[in-house]
Design an enzyme around this catalytic site. Sequence first.
Site, PDB file in Angstrom:
ATOM      1  N   PRO A  41       0.863  -1.131  -0.062  1.00 43.54           N
ATOM      2  CA  PRO A  41      -0.065  -0.103   0.011  1.00 43.54           C
ATOM      3  C   PRO A  41       0.925   1.188   0.105  1.00 43.54           C
ATOM      4  CG  PRO A  41      -0.061  -1.059   2.260  1.00 43.54           C
ATOM      5  CD  PRO A  41       0.667  -1.840   1.357  1.00 43.54           C
ATOM      6  N   HIS A  42       0.407   2.319  -0.711  1.00 44.49           N
ATOM      7  CA  HIS A  42       1.425   3.445  -1.099  1.00 44.49           C
ATOM      8  C   HIS A  42       0.462   4.665  -1.230  1.00 44.49           C
ATOM      9  CE1 HIS A  42       1.045   1.430  -4.906  1.00 44.49           C
ATOM     10  NE2 HIS A  42       1.357   2.687  -5.434  1.00 44.49           N
ATOM     11  N   GLY A  43       1.275   5.861  -1.498  1.00 45.96           N
ATOM     12  CA  GLY A  43       0.654   7.157  -1.590  1.00 45.96           C
ATOM     13  C   GLY A  43       1.475   8.084  -1.624  1.00 45.96           C
TER      14      GLY A  43
END
Length: 152
Positions: free
Chosen positions: A65-67
């Site tokens: 998960p990333h952002g």
Amino acid sequence: MKIVEFLRPDAVIGTLTGQTGQAVLSELTRPLVAGQKVDGQKLLDTLLEREKLGSTGIGEGVAIPHGKVAGLPGLMASFGRSVPGIDFRAIDGKPTHLFFALFAPENSAGAHLKALARISRIFKNPTFREAILKAGSEAEIYRLIEAEDAKY
């Protein structure tokens, strides 16, 4: 770029307790907020928005998960392990056990992509993934990540 440049030992969670994707993502943000000037809700919202576009469960029990988050001074990451695994809507339909959350400053496309590629590369190794699942402590997990990262 090395993973240990943006993953601190105290941001490794050896036993994730969440049973849902949202609960796990929330757990992954907690060590990044401790002692930092970072808004935990902003981090969580960033991950949840990204998951709406499609699961970051890349298969083989791994999710990244990333952002991007406005105001971050640099890359930040946390790692968590769920030995029983959870349904994270991974592309292979299998439970996800290993979660590597990555946050990047808003205007850091190059660094963000390099970090994602590096994380993805080390987690392709099935022997490494198995060692992480069997590790006895957060310190051992961190050492395994550090050693695998040093190979590339």
